[in-house]
Write a protein that holds these residues in place. Structure first.
Motif, PDB file in Angstrom:
ATOM      1  N   LEU A  33       0.825  -1.209   0.000  1.00  0.00           N
ATOM      2  CA  LEU A  33       0.000   0.000   0.000  1.00  0.00           C
ATOM      3  C   LEU A  33       0.857   1.257   0.000  1.00  0.00           C
ATOM      4  CD1 LEU A  33      -2.855  -0.990   2.483  1.00  0.00           C
ATOM      5  CD2 LEU A  33      -3.027  -0.695   0.003  1.00  0.00           C
ATOM      6  N   ILE A  34       1.940   1.209   0.748  1.00  0.00           N
ATOM      7  CA  ILE A  34       2.822   2.373   0.784  1.00  0.00           C
ATOM      8  C   ILE A  34       3.466   2.596  -0.582  1.00  0.00           C
ATOM      9  CG2 ILE A  34       4.967   3.262   1.777  1.00  0.00           C
ATOM     10  CD1 ILE A  34       4.183   1.948   4.399  1.00  0.00           C
ATOM     11  N   ALA A  35       3.895   1.509  -1.225  1.00  0.00           N
ATOM     12  CA  ALA A  35       4.484   1.639  -2.557  1.00  0.00           C
ATOM     13  C   ALA A  35       3.477   2.218  -3.543  1.00  0.00           C
ATOM     14  CB  ALA A  35       4.987   0.274  -3.039  1.00  0.00           C
ATOM     15  N   PHE A  36       2.233   1.751  -3.428  1.00  0.00           N
ATOM     16  CA  PHE A  36       1.183   2.283  -4.288  1.00  0.00           C
ATOM     17  C   PHE A  36       0.974   3.785  -4.043  1.00  0.00           C
ATOM     18  CE2 PHE A  36      -3.410   3.227  -4.671  1.00  0.00           C
ATOM     19  CZ  PHE A  36      -3.531   3.107  -6.046  1.00  0.00           C
ATOM     20  N   ALA A  37       0.959   4.146  -2.768  1.00  0.00           N
ATOM     21  CA  ALA A  37       0.763   5.553  -2.436  1.00  0.00           C
ATOM     22  C   ALA A  37       1.929   6.404  -2.915  1.00  0.00           C
ATOM     23  CB  ALA A  37       0.596   5.704  -0.915  1.00  0.00           C
ATOM     24  N   VAL A  38       3.164   5.862  -2.786  1.00  0.00           N
ATOM     25  CA  VAL A  38       4.334   6.621  -3.243  1.00  0.00           C
ATOM     26  C   VAL A  38       4.264   6.848  -4.748  1.00  0.00           C
ATOM     27  CG1 VAL A  38       6.834   6.488  -3.544  1.00  0.00           C
ATOM     28  CG2 VAL A  38       5.815   5.923  -1.337  1.00  0.00           C
ATOM     29  N   ASN A  39       3.869   5.831  -5.500  1.00  0.00           N
ATOM     30  CA  ASN A  39       3.763   6.001  -6.953  1.00  0.00           C
ATOM     31  C   ASN A  39       2.716   7.040  -7.320  1.00  0.00           C
ATOM     32  OD1 ASN A  39       5.741   4.088  -7.548  1.00  0.00           O
ATOM     33  ND2 ASN A  39       4.285   2.385  -7.471  1.00  0.00           N
ATOM     34  N   LEU A  40       1.583   6.968  -6.622  1.00  0.00           N
ATOM     35  CA  LEU A  40       0.548   7.959  -6.908  1.00  0.00           C
ATOM     36  C   LEU A  40       1.007   9.367  -6.550  1.00  0.00           C
ATOM     37  CD1 LEU A  40      -2.747   6.168  -5.806  1.00  0.00           C
ATOM     38  CD2 LEU A  40      -1.931   6.606  -8.117  1.00  0.00           C
ATOM     39  N   LEU A  41       1.682   9.480  -5.411  1.00  0.00           N
ATOM     40  CA  LEU A  41       2.162  10.795  -5.005  1.00  0.00           C
ATOM     41  C   LEU A  41       3.236  11.308  -5.955  1.00  0.00           C
ATOM     42  CD1 LEU A  41       2.334  10.387  -1.122  1.00  0.00           C
ATOM     43  CD2 LEU A  41       0.657  11.672  -2.449  1.00  0.00           C
ATOM     44  N   LEU A  42       4.062  10.400  -6.468  1.00  0.00           N
ATOM     45  CA  LEU A  42       5.069  10.819  -7.444  1.00  0.00           C
ATOM     46  C   LEU A  42       4.406  11.343  -8.713  1.00  0.00           C
ATOM     47  CD1 LEU A  42       8.061  10.970  -8.193  1.00  0.00           C
ATOM     48  CD2 LEU A  42       7.890   8.628  -9.038  1.00  0.00           C
ATOM     49  N   LEU A  43       3.367  10.620  -9.161  1.00  0.00           N
ATOM     50  CA  LEU A  43       2.631  11.084 -10.336  1.00  0.00           C
ATOM     51  C   LEU A  43       1.983  12.439 -10.075  1.00  0.00           C
ATOM     52  CD1 LEU A  43       1.464  10.576 -13.174  1.00  0.00           C
ATOM     53  CD2 LEU A  43      -0.418   9.323 -12.085  1.00  0.00           C
ATOM     54  N   LEU A  44       1.447  12.579  -8.875  1.00  0.00           N
ATOM     55  CA  LEU A  44       0.825  13.849  -8.512  1.00  0.00           C
ATOM     56  C   LEU A  44       1.859  14.974  -8.472  1.00  0.00           C
ATOM     57  CD1 LEU A  44      -1.601  15.480  -7.459  1.00  0.00           C
ATOM     58  CD2 LEU A  44      -1.013  14.715  -5.163  1.00  0.00           C
ATOM     59  N   SER A  45       3.038  14.684  -7.914  1.00  0.00           N
ATOM     60  CA  SER A  45       4.071  15.716  -7.814  1.00  0.00           C
ATOM     61  C   SER A  45       4.521  16.179  -9.192  1.00  0.00           C
ATOM     62  CB  SER A  45       5.272  15.170  -7.024  1.00  0.00           C
ATOM     63  OG  SER A  45       4.888  14.790  -5.726  1.00  0.00           O
ATOM     64  N   ILE A  46       4.721  15.232 -10.096  1.00  0.00           N
ATOM     65  CA  ILE A  46       5.144  15.615 -11.451  1.00  0.00           C
ATOM     66  C   ILE A  46       4.076  16.483 -12.117  1.00  0.00           C
ATOM     67  CG2 ILE A  46       5.714  14.721 -13.737  1.00  0.00           C
ATOM     68  CD1 ILE A  46       6.913  12.270 -12.371  1.00  0.00           C
ATOM     69  N   SER A  47       2.828  16.082 -11.935  1.00  0.00           N
ATOM     70  CA  SER A  47       1.743  16.849 -12.552  1.00  0.00           C
ATOM     71  C   SER A  47       1.643  18.241 -11.934  1.00  0.00           C
ATOM     72  CB  SER A  47       0.419  16.095 -12.383  1.00  0.00           C
ATOM     73  OG  SER A  47       0.496  14.806 -12.967  1.00  0.00           O
ATOM     74  N   LEU A  48       1.769  18.302 -10.613  1.00  0.00           N
ATOM     75  CA  LEU A  48       1.689  19.607  -9.957  1.00  0.00           C
ATOM     76  C   LEU A  48       2.854  20.498 -10.362  1.00  0.00           C
ATOM     77  CD1 LEU A  48       0.567  18.662  -6.326  1.00  0.00           C
ATOM     78  CD2 LEU A  48      -0.804  19.748  -8.114  1.00  0.00           C
ATOM     79  N   TRP A  49       4.037  19.906 -10.508  1.00  0.00           N
ATOM     80  CA  TRP A  49       5.175  20.725 -10.916  1.00  0.00           C
ATOM     81  C   TRP A  49       4.947  21.299 -12.319  1.00  0.00           C
ATOM     82  CZ3 TRP A  49       8.605  20.449 -14.985  1.00  0.00           C
ATOM     83  CH2 TRP A  49       9.722  21.315 -14.909  1.00  0.00           C
ATOM     84  N   ARG A  50       4.393  20.486 -13.195  1.00  0.00           N
ATOM     85  CA  ARG A  50       4.216  20.954 -14.575  1.00  0.00           C
ATOM     86  C   ARG A  50       3.067  21.934 -14.704  1.00  0.00           C
ATOM     87  NH1 ARG A  50       3.555  17.022 -19.898  1.00  0.00           N
ATOM     88  NH2 ARG A  50       3.411  18.705 -21.461  1.00  0.00           N
ATOM     89  N   TRP A  51       1.971  21.668 -14.031  1.00  0.00           N
ATOM     90  CA  TRP A  51       0.768  22.480 -14.218  1.00  0.00           C
ATOM     91  C   TRP A  51       0.655  23.626 -13.216  1.00  0.00           C
ATOM     92  CZ3 TRP A  51      -2.460  17.379 -14.276  1.00  0.00           C
ATOM     93  CH2 TRP A  51      -2.225  16.706 -15.481  1.00  0.00           C
ATOM     94  N   VAL A  52       1.332  23.504 -12.040  1.00  0.00           N
ATOM     95  CA  VAL A  52       1.159  24.510 -10.991  1.00  0.00           C
ATOM     96  C   VAL A  52       2.487  25.159 -10.597  1.00  0.00           C
ATOM     97  CG1 VAL A  52       0.338  24.925  -8.637  1.00  0.00           C
ATOM     98  CG2 VAL A  52      -0.861  23.293 -10.114  1.00  0.00           C
ATOM     99  N   ARG A  53       3.501  24.316 -10.249  1.00  0.00           N
ATOM    100  CA  ARG A  53       4.735  24.858  -9.685  1.00  0.00           C
ATOM    101  C   ARG A  53       5.466  25.776 -10.662  1.00  0.00           C
ATOM    102  NH1 ARG A  53       7.763  27.185  -7.267  1.00  0.00           N
ATOM    103  NH2 ARG A  53       9.508  26.553  -5.980  1.00  0.00           N
ATOM    104  N   ARG A  54       5.555  25.373 -11.935  1.00  0.00           N
ATOM    105  CA  ARG A  54       6.310  26.171 -12.897  1.00  0.00           C
ATOM    106  C   ARG A  54       5.671  27.535 -13.143  1.00  0.00           C
ATOM    107  NH1 ARG A  54       8.003  23.114 -18.253  1.00  0.00           N
ATOM    108  NH2 ARG A  54       5.735  23.033 -18.478  1.00  0.00           N
ATOM    109  N   PRO A  55       4.360  27.611 -13.408  1.00  0.00           N
ATOM    110  CA  PRO A  55       3.781  28.956 -13.573  1.00  0.00           C
ATOM    111  C   PRO A  55       3.816  29.786 -12.285  1.00  0.00           C
ATOM    112  CG  PRO A  55       2.079  27.262 -13.676  1.00  0.00           C
ATOM    113  CD  PRO A  55       3.374  26.560 -13.747  1.00  0.00           C
ATOM    114  N   LEU A  56       3.633  29.127 -11.136  1.00  0.00           N
ATOM    115  CA  LEU A  56       3.714  29.878  -9.884  1.00  0.00           C
ATOM    116  C   LEU A  56       5.118  30.430  -9.653  1.00  0.00           C
ATOM    117  CD1 LEU A  56       1.607  27.952  -7.218  1.00  0.00           C
ATOM    118  CD2 LEU A  56       1.215  30.228  -8.148  1.00  0.00           C
TER     119      LEU A  56
END
Length: 761
Positions: A276-299
């Protein structure tokens, strides 16, 4: 705030892009739902199964261990119960038959029943037969007092308990001895039998092997607090207390059982958690990449533009139709407004700070003014009392020339009265109501003339420096009072340096511009000032002390070492002279007190000269004086003093009474001695009225009131004679003689001066 309203509309017919907020919301929903759903289901299953297994195993282990203990001690129990109901045992105990006991209870008995000791006692508690192994010689005596046997069998004929022996913990089973037909043990006991089994490490190891548990003995105080099922490895841990013969626990049997099945179950649960932790880490990694591209860079671009105050960094984003494009346009729009708003806030903060400081200064000024009015009123009443006290004390001292003791006592009264008069003058100075005689003087010359005196006052342990930097140091002030100001400030500077230091007196010229530095010192007008600064290297003051230093009777010195009127006097003299005071001090950094006095352009009127005593002609003693005083004690004193010096004295208690006396008196009246403030007709009104019929009459004004009642803020610019209370008889006589020895005033000048004084009052 739609994107189309910001000047960058999307082309007609183009597909609207998914908004960033929608992307983030969907992604977060998936992550949270997947992770929480799996974790919640696992935890429900794991907890339910763990609780069931834990309760079942704990119950089973306890029950199994108790059965084992019963089975393991069955032989021990059977020995005591069987041997205690033999008829032969009853006879052997009664006859003290050691031979029978040795043949029937011997080493083979110990081996057969797996025990280490047997003790047999008569009914009275006398031991008759101990049996132990040869290597357990210390067990021949049962470690229980004879007197306690009755308490052991008080609850029944059979007893089971533990006790500490020289060889470790021992399990004891005991019974009362009865005939075989009394199998219920209802008859009185014929004796007692005790059998002991050691619970030593070999015994405990044997128990551990047969039960599959880890068993050890622990003292009561060392029993673990956490018992039951261990959530980490599933081990079952419980405690069986071992009680002594008195029912109190003497030790505890700690039992721990570890199950491979439970451990395997826990390992599988851990593996599931890892998944479950591995699953959560993968999801969080996907979320982080998406947030960096769609939110972090323009911010990051927007934050860089804000931190560097550079709108050009976000210009490419203004064409974007997303929320960040709208945010970029908003930031660009308000960039200019931000600077203007910050400027307005700074100006407002400065204005509020200036207003707050002025309000504090106004409250302090009002407080000091109220204290001053109170001090001035009290000083008037004291002045009348002190005039009578000092006067009559001096008269007593003069008349008692042949009695040294009376002269000494009268002198002490005079001394105390003078000290009280000094305090009164200080109160009047603080309240700005003393009678000043201002003159134009050079402040540089005044400081230079005081240098030698100040060196003697502050002492040899201190260094006195004078920096006369003022180019033009002309001010209008009373020189005597200004000298008192400098002296008080230097004395306070000395007291603030208990281990020595430097006192610096500095003069300078300064222009006060209220628009720029009006907040520095309150209640002074804009213009040119001569600044007198007294600087010390002492201990300094905190903010609380600075708020109170000019209040009368406030002092930080020890009792008996200060009246608290020194700086209050300075405050009153400076304010009455039209100046102001600024105090700069920090704890451990010394103190600077700056006196602001208005600069004047007039010619210098005062130059310090040695005091000379004018010879007064004694021929004036035949003169006639009219004394007008509403205070009975002062009036009687003045009359006694003047008559004793050869003058003819007419007394009146008020103005109307004085007019009647003057109208009836046919001879010349040389001098009118009158109080200034009286009920009905005051002193100047009386002098004005009598001057028309007696133009040759001179006038001496006396008053215990403050300078506010005498003129324009205490400035004595009138050509009249004035004697403030309290005064001594000698001072009164000298002043009267001096006035009578001068040339009589002209009628016109006399009337003008009296009229001017009357208008000022």
């Amino acid at each position: 705030m739609g994107g189309s309203s910001s000047g960058c509309p999307a082309p007609y017919g183009a597909t609207q892009p998914m908004r960033v907020q929608t992307k983030i919301t969907l992604l977060l929903a998936l992550v949270v739902m997947a992770f929480l759903g799996g974790l919640f289901a696992f935890r429900l299953y794991d907890r339910a199964k763990s609780r069931a297994i834990a309760q079942q195993r704990l119950h089973e282990r306890r029950e199994s261990f108790e059965k084992f203990l019963d089975h393991n001690g069955a032989a021990h129990k059977a020995l005591v119960e069987d041997y205690s109901c033999w008829d032969q045992m009853v006879d052997a105990v009664a006859k003290n038959d050691a031979h029978w006991l040795t043949e029937n209870i011997n080493r083979s008995t110990l081996d057969s029943f797996h025990i280490q000791a047997i003790w047999i006692f008569r009914a009275d508690g006398t031991p008759i037969y101990p049996l132990t192994y040869a290597n357990f010689a210390d067990l021949e005596r049962l470690p229980i007092a004879r007197s306690e046997l009755g308490r052991i069998f008080a609850q029944g004929p059979l007893a089971h308990f533990f006790l500490n022996s020289p060889y470790g913990l021992m399990e004891i089973r005991a019974a009362t001895i009865h005939p075989s037909k009394d199998f219920v043990r209802a008859t009185p006991a014929r004796g007692f039998i005790f059998a002991g089994r050691l619970w030593n490490p070999p015994t405990l190891d044997e128990m551990s092997i047969f039960t599959g548990n880890r068993i050890r003995l622990t003292p009561v105080s060392e029993t673990p607090r956490t018992l039951g099922v261990d959530a980490r490895d599933g081990a079952v841990t419980f405690v069986r207390p071992l009680q002594g013969w008195d029912g109190q626990p003497i030790a505890e049997l700690l039992v721990r059982n570890e199950s491979p099945v439970v451990q395997e179950f826990n390992r599988r649960s851990d593996n599931l958690v890892v998944c479950l932790i591995a699953f959560a880490v993968n999801l969080l990694l996907l979320l982080s990449i998406s947030l960096w591209r769609w939110v972090r860079r323009p911010l990051a671009r927007i934050m860089a533009a804000l931190s560097h105050n550079d709108p050009a960094r976000i210009e490419p984003m203004c064409d974007d139709n997303s929320e960040f494009g709208e945010l970029a346009r908003t930031v660009r729009q308000f960039f200019a407004q931000r600077d203007a708003l910050l400027l307005q806030m700074e100006e407002r903060r400065a204005a509020e700070e200036t207003l707050r400081k002025k309000e504090n200064e106004l409250r302090q000024s009002q407080k000091m003014e109220a204290i001053g009015r109170l001090a001035g009123g009290v000083a008037h009443d004291f002045n009348n009392l002190l005039t009578a006290i000092i006067g009559y004390a001096e008269i007593i001292r003069t008349r008692a020339a042949r009695d040294p003791l009376v002269r000494q006592d009268a002198g002490l009264i005079c001394q105390a009265g003078e000290q009280a008069a000094t305090l009164t003058r200080q109160l009047l100075a603080f309240s700005r109501k003393q009678f000043l005689q201002p003159k134009v003087l050079d402040l540089n010359a005044l400081v230079a003339g005081l240098h030698k005196l100040l060196e003697r006052v502050i002492g040899e342990n201190f260094q006195l420096r004078a920096q006369l930097d003022a180019v033009d140091a002309r001010v209008r002030a009373d020189p005597t009072q200004l000298e008192q100001v400098i002296l008080n400030l230097c004395v306070n500077a000395r007291d603030a340096m208990p281990t020595g230091g430097t006192v610096t007196i500095r003069t300078s010229n300064e222009h006060v511009d209220l628009a720029q530095n009006g907040h520095v010192i309150a209640d002074i007008k804009e213009g040119d000032y001569v600044v007198l600064s007294v600087i010390d290297t002492g201990i300094g003051m905190n903010a609380e002390t600075k708020r109170h230093i000019f209040e009368p009777f406030y002092t930080t010195k020890e009792a008996g070492k200060g009246t608290g009127l020194g700086l209050a006097t300075v405050y009153g003299i400076v304010r009455q002279s039209g100046g102001g005071i600024l105090v700069e001090s920090e704890v451990g950094m010394g103190t600077t007190i700056r006196i602001y006095l208005p600069h004047v352009q007039a010619a210098i009127e005062y130059v310090a000269t040695p005091t000379r005593s004018d010879s007064i002609s004694a021929a004036s003693r035949s003169s006639t004086l009219l004394v007008v005083e509403d205070d009975d004690a002062v009036r009687q004193l003045v009359r006694d003093v003047l008559e004793e010096n050869g003058y003819t004295v007419l007394c009146a208690m008020n103005g109307a009474d004085a007019v009647r006396i003057a109208d009836r008196y046919e001879h010349e009246i040389d001098l009118l001695v009158t109080d200034v403030v009286m009920p009905g007709m005051n002193g100047p009104e009386l002098a004005s009225r009598l001057s028309f019929s007696r133009p040759e009459m001179r006038v001496l004004y006396v008053s215990g009131y403050s300078a506010d009642e005498m003129g324009d803020h205490g400035v004595a610019d009138l050509a009249v004679q004035y004697l403030p209370k309290p005064f001594s008889p000698h001072t009164l006589v000298q002043r009267v003689r001096k006035i009578l020895a001068t040339t009589p005033w002209s009628l016109d000048g006399e009337r003008a001066d009296i009229a001017q004084l009357q208008l000022s009052i």
